[in-house]
Enzyme design. Sequence first.
Site, PDB file in Angstrom:
ATOM      1  N   PHE A 103      -5.276 -12.385   6.333  1.00  0.00           N
ATOM      2  CA  PHE A 103      -4.631 -13.519   7.012  1.00  0.00           C
ATOM      3  C   PHE A 103      -3.330 -13.135   7.716  1.00  0.00           C
ATOM      4  O   PHE A 103      -2.880 -13.819   8.618  1.00  0.00           O
ATOM      5  CB  PHE A 103      -4.349 -14.648   5.996  1.00  0.00           C
TER       6      PHE A 103
ATOM      7  N   SER B 205      -6.306  -7.067   0.434  1.00  0.00           N
ATOM      8  CA  SER B 205      -5.662  -6.712  -0.836  1.00  0.00           C
ATOM      9  C   SER B 205      -6.434  -5.580  -1.529  1.00  0.00           C
ATOM     10  O   SER B 205      -7.628  -5.378  -1.277  1.00  0.00           O
ATOM     11  CB  SER B 205      -5.615  -7.947  -1.732  1.00  0.00           C
TER      12      SER B 205
ATOM     13  N   CYS C 206       2.053  -5.887   5.108  1.00  0.00           N
ATOM     14  CA  CYS C 206       1.723  -4.795   4.188  1.00  0.00           C
ATOM     15  C   CYS C 206       2.747  -3.679   4.275  1.00  0.00           C
ATOM     16  O   CYS C 206       2.774  -2.798   3.429  1.00  0.00           O
ATOM     17  CB  CYS C 206       0.334  -4.257   4.470  1.00  0.00           C
TER      18      CYS C 206
HETATM   19  P1  NAD Z   1      -7.636 -10.639   0.828  1.00  0.00           P
HETATM   20  O1  NAD Z   1      -8.026  -9.360   0.190  1.00  0.00           O
HETATM   21  O2  NAD Z   1      -7.572 -11.852  -0.007  1.00  0.00           O
HETATM   22  O3  NAD Z   1      -8.654 -10.978   2.034  1.00  0.00           O
HETATM   23  C1  NAD Z   1      -9.001 -10.023   2.997  1.00  0.00           C
HETATM   24  C2  NAD Z   1     -10.413 -10.325   3.499  1.00  0.00           C
HETATM   25  O4  NAD Z   1     -11.326 -10.197   2.402  1.00  0.00           O
HETATM   26  C3  NAD Z   1     -10.569 -11.738   4.037  1.00  0.00           C
HETATM   27  O5  NAD Z   1     -11.361 -11.695   5.208  1.00  0.00           O
HETATM   28  C4  NAD Z   1     -11.263 -12.480   2.909  1.00  0.00           C
HETATM   29  O6  NAD Z   1     -12.105 -13.508   3.355  1.00  0.00           O
HETATM   30  C5  NAD Z   1     -12.074 -11.398   2.229  1.00  0.00           C
HETATM   31  N1  NAD Z   1     -12.244 -11.652   0.795  1.00  0.00           N
HETATM   32  C6  NAD Z   1     -11.358 -12.256  -0.052  1.00  0.00           C
HETATM   33  N2  NAD Z   1     -11.842 -12.318  -1.294  1.00  0.00           N
HETATM   34  C7  NAD Z   1     -13.054 -11.731  -1.255  1.00  0.00           C
HETATM   35  C8  NAD Z   1     -14.067 -11.476  -2.251  1.00  0.00           C
HETATM   36  N3  NAD Z   1     -13.904 -11.841  -3.520  1.00  0.00           N
HETATM   37  N4  NAD Z   1     -15.197 -10.845  -1.857  1.00  0.00           N
HETATM   38  C9  NAD Z   1     -15.375 -10.466  -0.591  1.00  0.00           C
HETATM   39  N5  NAD Z   1     -14.465 -10.692   0.386  1.00  0.00           N
HETATM   40  C10 NAD Z   1     -13.324 -11.309   0.066  1.00  0.00           C
HETATM   41  O7  NAD Z   1      -6.246 -10.346   1.574  1.00  0.00           O
HETATM   42  P2  NAD Z   1      -5.288 -11.400   2.272  1.00  0.00           P
HETATM   43  O8  NAD Z   1      -4.620 -12.216   1.230  1.00  0.00           O
HETATM   44  O9  NAD Z   1      -5.994 -12.074   3.379  1.00  0.00           O
HETATM   45  O10 NAD Z   1      -4.233 -10.413   2.925  1.00  0.00           O
HETATM   46  C11 NAD Z   1      -3.094  -9.925   2.262  1.00  0.00           C
HETATM   47  C12 NAD Z   1      -3.345  -8.562   1.657  1.00  0.00           C
HETATM   48  O11 NAD Z   1      -3.745  -7.649   2.674  1.00  0.00           O
HETATM   49  C13 NAD Z   1      -2.108  -7.955   1.046  1.00  0.00           C
HETATM   50  O12 NAD Z   1      -2.463  -7.324  -0.151  1.00  0.00           O
HETATM   51  C14 NAD Z   1      -1.639  -6.951   2.076  1.00  0.00           C
HETATM   52  O13 NAD Z   1      -0.875  -5.881   1.561  1.00  0.00           O
HETATM   53  C15 NAD Z   1      -2.953  -6.473   2.612  1.00  0.00           C
HETATM   54  N6  NAD Z   1      -2.813  -5.886   3.926  1.00  0.00           N
HETATM   55  C16 NAD Z   1      -2.923  -4.537   4.026  1.00  0.00           C
HETATM   56  C17 NAD Z   1      -2.766  -3.919   5.253  1.00  0.00           C
HETATM   57  C18 NAD Z   1      -2.887  -2.435   5.384  1.00  0.00           C
HETATM   58  O14 NAD Z   1      -2.947  -1.970   6.497  1.00  0.00           O
HETATM   59  N7  NAD Z   1      -2.906  -1.678   4.306  1.00  0.00           N
HETATM   60  C19 NAD Z   1      -2.516  -4.701   6.391  1.00  0.00           C
HETATM   61  C20 NAD Z   1      -2.433  -6.083   6.254  1.00  0.00           C
HETATM   62  C21 NAD Z   1      -2.595  -6.663   5.009  1.00  0.00           C
END
Ligand code: NAD
Length: 497
Positions: free
Chosen positions: A148, A225, A280
């Site tokens: 997000f 995440s 992140c």
């Molecule tokens: P999230 O992991 O909750 O969601 C990411 C994606 O995974 C979304 O499209 C979501 O729909 C999907 N998802 C969520 N739960 C799932 C499940 N149980 N099974 C399958 N798919 C699922 O992450 P978020 O809250 O949207 O984003 C924030 C996180 O992303 C933070 O931890 C941040 O550090 C990380 N992030 C990392 C980077 C990087 O480059 N390393 C960049 C941006 C964000």
Amino acid sequence: MTLVGHFINGVNVDTAERTQDVFNPATGEATKQVALAAKETVEEAIAAAQAAFPAWRNTPPAKRARVMFRFKQLLEENAEKICQLIGEEHGKIAHDAMGELTRGIENVEFACYAPQMLKGEHSKNVGPNIDSWSEMQPLGVVAGITPFNFPAMVPLWMYPLAIVCGNTFVLKPSERDPSSTLYLAQLMQEAGLPDGVLNVVNGDKVAVDTLLTDERVKAVSFVGSTPIAEYVYATASANGKRCQALGGAKNHAIIMPDADMDNAVAAMTGAAFGSSGERCMALSVAVCVGDEAADALIEKMSAAMQDLKVGACTDNSNDFGPVITEAHMNKVKGYIDSAEQQGAVVVVDGRNPQVEGYNNGFFVGGTLIDQVKPGMTCYDEEIFGPVLLVVRAQSMDEAMQLINDHEYGNGTCIFTRDGEAARYFSDNILVGMVGINVPLPVPVSYHSFGGWKRSLFGDLSAYGPDGVRFYTNRKTITQRWPSSGVREGVQFSFPSN
Ligand code: NAD
């Protein structure tokens, strides 16, 4: 209420088997609904991408890139609308959304010159009358799953490059702020992208699991995440797919006793609290070497935090906005509670910010916590909110050990005037992206982005040169055209020169 649907085979698809509310986090109101795709809808998108692949693969790379030139122009022309869509659903302030979009456009610019990187390598006369070359072939249907916090930029890390490399794409954006991502896909169509080359399906785990298990999907780029990154990497790999899965972070800055403290505090204020700490690469831990540095930092940072302006995205003079959801707001506040319970000292408390006119918004104010130690929940876990922790170390080696021992290894930074210390730090720290007096060392588009340890699962980082490698398969061809009349005998030994 407006429904945010899907974009499949060049058509907006507004059917929804299931839906979920999309909130304006500044007001706390549900403003739209997003469709949550059923397995069949995702399969339809994969089928569209599969059908579009042969013609797109055989389209000359320069023609593929030309679409990106037009796309870049459309992104710039529509920047205000894009930033507004981001602000309404994510909550980030327009100046910050513009920063995100600008970094995303840089990835589109890189994709414009990706044909330069698809040329491969050639060797003449590797044997008698034998020439050999390597070429980079597209993989086929590639999937992207995005978080997000950068609804425009992170998808732009992925599909422009994948598409110029000759692949077709199915994107599954975050269901929490889907509108800007969907709008960008529509702009791609306006830029001249053939139907089916880029498809967007909104959804949740059902959509993700379909992408991870369908054999027509050849590779998966994930950002989100760490627990989900690990799951995506394991599941995609078990299903025979190439996968890069970027996860969470806990980015430390070391503040050396010789640091220019005014500049360090200014740099850290933006890096810790900008975008409500929902980056992140946000700085979340300041490790001060020596109590003198720690006391100076606390004094200057507390003063700087008095001026932080928290509010809605519509006022561009605000420094940062709300966090994404009510649940996340409560989670961030819970980390601050736990810090107190576990013996840390809350110096500036953002648990009850007053944001006039936005009483139901998901706001957390800037928070500064001193005397934090490893083992405390607020230190061990990613908070993803506007919270800066201060850890006191007695030496640079102790500070570096803390960073190297942490499970995450996304970004880090050192503030110092000492070149020898900076060089030792960058050489020995176990983190993928390192800043020297640079608090957010996010690589530009022609480098690549990726953390170490549990911040990235897979071998290749995102975008840039690694992106080209990720989205292509190397094929090496060895060819002989004997001179006419030359007869060659049978050879049983392993061929060599
Ligand atoms: P999230 O992991 O909750 O969601 C990411 C994606 O995974 C979304 O499209 C979501 O729909 C999907 N998802 C969520 N739960 C799932 C499940 N149980 N099974 C399958 N798919 C699922 O992450 P978020 O809250 O949207 O984003 C924030 C996180 O992303 C933070 O931890 C941040 O550090 C990380 N992030 C990392 C980077 C990087 O480059 N390393 C960049 C941006 C964000």
